[in-house]
Each structure stands twice: as structure tokens, then as C-alpha cells.
Design an enzyme around this catalytic site. Structure first.
Site, mmCIF file in Angstrom:
data_model
loop_
_atom_site.group_PDB
_atom_site.id
_atom_site.type_symbol
_atom_site.label_atom_id
_atom_site.label_comp_id
_atom_site.label_asym_id
_atom_site.label_seq_id
_atom_site.Cartn_x
_atom_site.Cartn_y
_atom_site.Cartn_z
ATOM 1 N N ASP A 59 0.702 -1.116 -0.066
ATOM 2 C CA ASP A 59 -0.081 0.056 -0.138
ATOM 3 C C ASP A 59 0.923 1.269 -0.092
ATOM 4 O O ASP A 59 2.062 1.421 0.227
ATOM 5 C CB ASP A 59 -0.980 -0.126 1.141
ATOM 6 C CG ASP A 59 -0.384 -0.098 2.685
ATOM 7 O OD1 ASP A 59 0.658 -0.913 2.680
ATOM 8 O OD2 ASP A 59 -0.733 0.509 3.492
ATOM 9 N N GLU A 108 0.123 -1.542 5.933
ATOM 10 C CA GLU A 108 1.295 -1.044 6.863
ATOM 11 C C GLU A 108 1.025 0.297 6.936
ATOM 12 O O GLU A 108 1.130 0.775 8.308
ATOM 13 C CB GLU A 108 2.594 -1.304 6.161
ATOM 14 C CG GLU A 108 3.595 -1.099 6.960
ATOM 15 C CD GLU A 108 4.175 0.326 7.329
ATOM 16 O OE1 GLU A 108 4.800 0.569 8.362
ATOM 17 O OE2 GLU A 108 3.882 1.107 6.563
HETATM 18 ZN ZN LIG Z 1 6.698 1.793 4.369
#
Ligand SMILES: [Zn+2]
Length: 426
Positions: A96, A159
Site C-alpha cells: 500500500d 502497513e
Molecule cells: Zn513503508
């Protein structure tokens, strides 16, 4: 020709492929929030890695925060068994990227190449690192087809928003259990000559002071929660910040300023809610009956989270003792323990040796001021032999005109492949 020379040549011959792979990954706009195109990037990598003999699994983090049919949290996990039993080395990258923001002079999802750089959102954080790990694995397999053990590559979701639909989910399912994986490298952009051993701890909390509403023309008939909060902020300036600044750590945190305890007030709000920007009326005069702040406390491996919390409680109690009508609440929002892998851990030693072999200089050891997915591998997966190591400059992460250096990626890929050679070569 020895194995490490063959590996370096294999990576040199894949330089164009490394650039093309990085561009392809940047061109899939995996924006988080809300979590777009996760399946697409997983499918792209699954197809490539399956061709290289990896067994691929697409794993959706059902019911994780943010997971919905509109924005499913997809993760890819690819594993390639070697010719004989041995350890497993796992490369974990998040797929992401954060929002684009303002100030770009390039197409954020164009993957433009100029000179030694590839530009785009996620170029350094961390599609360049992901591409480098894929090329490293492919080059190592070509140079050493009879390796022992196993190589794993994962591309995981979310994340940037805590990793609950990504690494935390996989760790809870047992994918990082020590009997399955023995070494983990997270190719976050810590730069090609640095080994990141871990991160400081985090505690987020909301502090609310209470008051009593009254007409703003007669504030003495009420009790202002904002004035109570200003006493809290004053006490922080007076006693808390100096105390935090005096707590130094043995952790090699970068930047240097983060080598102590820190506290940020992320937000403050008191009184009537703010109106929408298009509201043209005037506010009503009231004494604030509530005021809230969100604190972001970063703590050190030398500190215990209970002490960190009781420091704040003690401060609030001191104020209560001297301030009539003062009452408050503290609500926990989020916490992560600090983590720091031992310098003697096998993955650290192998990476340090590989950095020296590729770059001709000693590796530097660092610790990240903020957290990343290592927290889940450590806490949920119970795996301590984990580092962050990857190409790119951390300062460029989340910035406009983000880029990653092509030579940096290639060098980092050589380091990663030499780590594979050290840990898995037959
Ligand atoms: Zn990162």
C-alpha cells in the site's frame, strides 16, 4: 567464478528488469486509505513469482479493520522450496501507499525514469524495496538453483494504517511462526548501508478535561474545560517535556533527535464543534464543558509502558491536587511495544557481511523513530530474527516527487541476494 560474483552479475544483467518491475508496481495505484487495487498488485506479483517456481497464496484479511467487499484487504504470500531442508528467509514488503498530496511535478503513478531515479508515489516507500527483493530472489535462484531451505516473498496490505489487514493478520494465522520462517527482512527505505534493528514504542491516548457549560458572558457561572486543559499543557511544558528530554536511549534511533522519549499533542479540541467551512453563521457563546487532546508518546526500550502511562496519570493527579474543580479522563487508543533485534542475530550478521561485500564499507545500525510491521512479526509471530533493510531514503517517504535510486535498488538487491547465499547456499 564464486557464487557471490555470479550473483552480482545476475543482478547487473537484470537492471532493466528491476526498473521495469518498479515502474509496473508504481503504476498500480494501491492507495491507502481506502485500500485500492490491492488484488491487482497481488495478482501481478503472483503471476510473476509463480513463473519462477513459487507456490503462491492470495490471502484476504476477512473482517480486519478496513476490509469490505468494496475494499478487500488482499495479501500475497509466495514460497519456493529449495532442494534440501533448511531455514526459510522471508522478505516482507507492504504494497500500500499513502495519498498523493500536493506539490508534485511528476505523474505520481507514471513510474517516470530520469537519470538514476524512478519517480512515483511509493517509489521509495516501498515498491522499490519490494522490486529489489524480487530481483534478489530471482537472481539467487538462477545462480544457486540447488539451495536448501526456502525463500518467501510477501506483499502485504495496510502497513500505512497499522498493518492489521496485512502482517498482523498473517502473523495471527501462523505465517510468521518460528517453525515456518527463521529470518525476516522488511525492505523499508532505510538506505542500502543501514540495518534497522527495530523501533521505539508508541502509546496514543486521549485526555479529556471536564467543565460546566454556561453563558459566555458570565463565565464565572460555569467552569471552563479549556482553562483546565491549558493547565495540563502548562504542566507538560514545565515538568513533562524536560523529564522526557532527560531520558536517553541506548537504541541507535535516527534521526538523532528521536534518541530520547518524545511526546506530541496530535490534536486539541474544546467547546462547541467546529462548523463546516461553508457555514456562514456566528458561533454561540458558551463556556466549554469538554476539552480533549490526543497525545502521541514514543517510548524507549529502557522504559516500561506502565511507567509511561503512570507518568501521565501522576501529572494529572498533581494538577488535580492544586486546581479546584479539576476532573479528567484518560482513554487508551493504541499501543505498541518497542522492539530491537540483537546485533548478533543471524539475519543481522549476514546482512552486515553482505553490505560490506557489496559496498565496501561497514554497515550502520539504526532504529526507527516510528513503528512498522516488525511489531507484528515480533509480538504476534514471536519471531525476533527480523530487520528492516532496503533501498531508498526515508526522508522521501510520503513526500511529493518521491523517488528511488536505481543504483541503490540494484546494490540493495545484491545485498539481499548475498544474504540468501549466506543463509541458504547448499
Ligand atoms: Zn513503508
Amino acid at each position: 567464478m564464486d557464487l557471490s560474483t555470479r550473483i552480482k552479475l545476475e543482478i547487473d544483467s537484470r537492471r532493466d528488469e528491476l526498473v521495469a518491475l518498479t515502474q509496473d508496481l508504481i503504476r498500480i495505484p494501491t492507495l491507502n486509505p481506502p485500500g485500492r487495487h490491492y488484488r491487482e498488485i497481488c495478482d501481478y506479483l503472483a503471476e510473476r513469482l509463480a513463473r519462477q517456481g513459487f507456490k503462491v497464496e492470495l490471502i484476504r484479511a476477512h473482517n480486519a479493520p478496513g476490509d469490505s467487499d468494496a475494499y478487500p484487504r488482499w495479501n500475497l504470500l509466495a514460497r519456493r522450496e529449495g532442494a534440501a531442508p533448511g531455514d526459510c528467509v522471508h522478505f516482507n514488503s507492504h504494497h500500500d501507499v499513502v495519498e498523493v498530496g500536493h506539490g508534485w511535478t511528476r505523474d505520481p503513478f507514471g513510474g517516470e525514469v530520469e537519470g538514476d531515479r524512478v519517480y512515483g508515489r511509493g517509489a521509495c516507500d516501498m515498491k522499490g524495496g519490494l522490486a529489489a527483493s524480487v530481483i534478489a530472489a530471482e537472481a539467487f535462484i538462477a545462480a544457486c538453483p540447488d539451495y536448501r531451505g526456502a525463500i518467501e516473498i510477501s506483499a502485504t496490505a495496510d502497513e500505512e494504517s497499522g498493518g492489521y489487514g496485512g502482517v498482523a493478520y498473517l502473523a495471527a494465522q501462523g505465517y510468521f511462526a518460528p517453525e515456518r520462517v527463521q529470518h525476516v527482512i522488511i525492505p523499508e527505505p532505510l538506505h542500502k548501508d543501514q540495518i534497522c534493528l527495530g523501533h521505539r514504542g508508541v502509546w496514543w491516548a486521549e485526555i479529556e478535561t471536564h467543565g460546566r457549560i454556561a453563558h459566555g458572558s458570565m463565565p464565572f457561572l460555569g467552569d471552563s474545560a479549556i482553562r483546565h486543559m491549558s493547565a495540563v499543557l502548562a504542566e507538560m511544558e514545565e515538568t513533562l517535556y524536560p523529564l522526557l528530554a532527560s531520558k536517553r536511549t541506548e537504541m541507535p534511533v535516527i534521526p538523532e533527535g528521536a534518541r530520547q522519549s518524545t511526546l506530541n499533542v496530535n490534536a486539541i479540541h474544546g467547546g462547541a464543534p467546529e462548523q463546516a467551512p461553508d457555514f456562514t453563521g456566528l458561533p454561540a457563546p458558551c463556556v466549554a464543558d469538554r476539552c480533549r487532546i490526543v497525545i502521541d508518546r514514543r517510548f524507549l526500550i529502557e522504559e516500561q509502558i506502565d511507567e509511561v502511562k503512570s507518568e501521565i496519570t501522576a501529572m494529572m493527579e498533581r494538577i488535580r491536587a492544586s486546581r479546584p474543580g479539576f476532573s479528567y479522563e484518560i482513554r487508551d487508543l493504541f499501543e505498541v511495544q518497542p522492539t530491537m533485534t540483537d546485533r548478533d542475530a543471524p539475519v543481522v550478521r549476514s546482512t552486515a557481511a553482505a553490505i560490506e561485500a557489496v559496498l565496501g564499507r561497514e554497515a550502520a545500525y539504526v532504529v526507527s523513530p516510528g513503528t512498522y510491521d516488525q511489531k507484528h512479526i515480533d509480538r504476534i509471530g514471536r519471531l525476533k530474527n527480523c530487520i528492516a533493510y532496503g533501498p531508498g531514503l526515508l526522508e522521501l517517504a510520503h513526500q511529493p516527487d518521491e523517488w528511488v535510486g536505481i543504483t541503490d535498488m540494484s546494490d540493495a538487491a545484491k545485498v539481499m541476494a548475498l544474504v540468501l547465499a549466506e543463509l541458504l547456499a547448499a
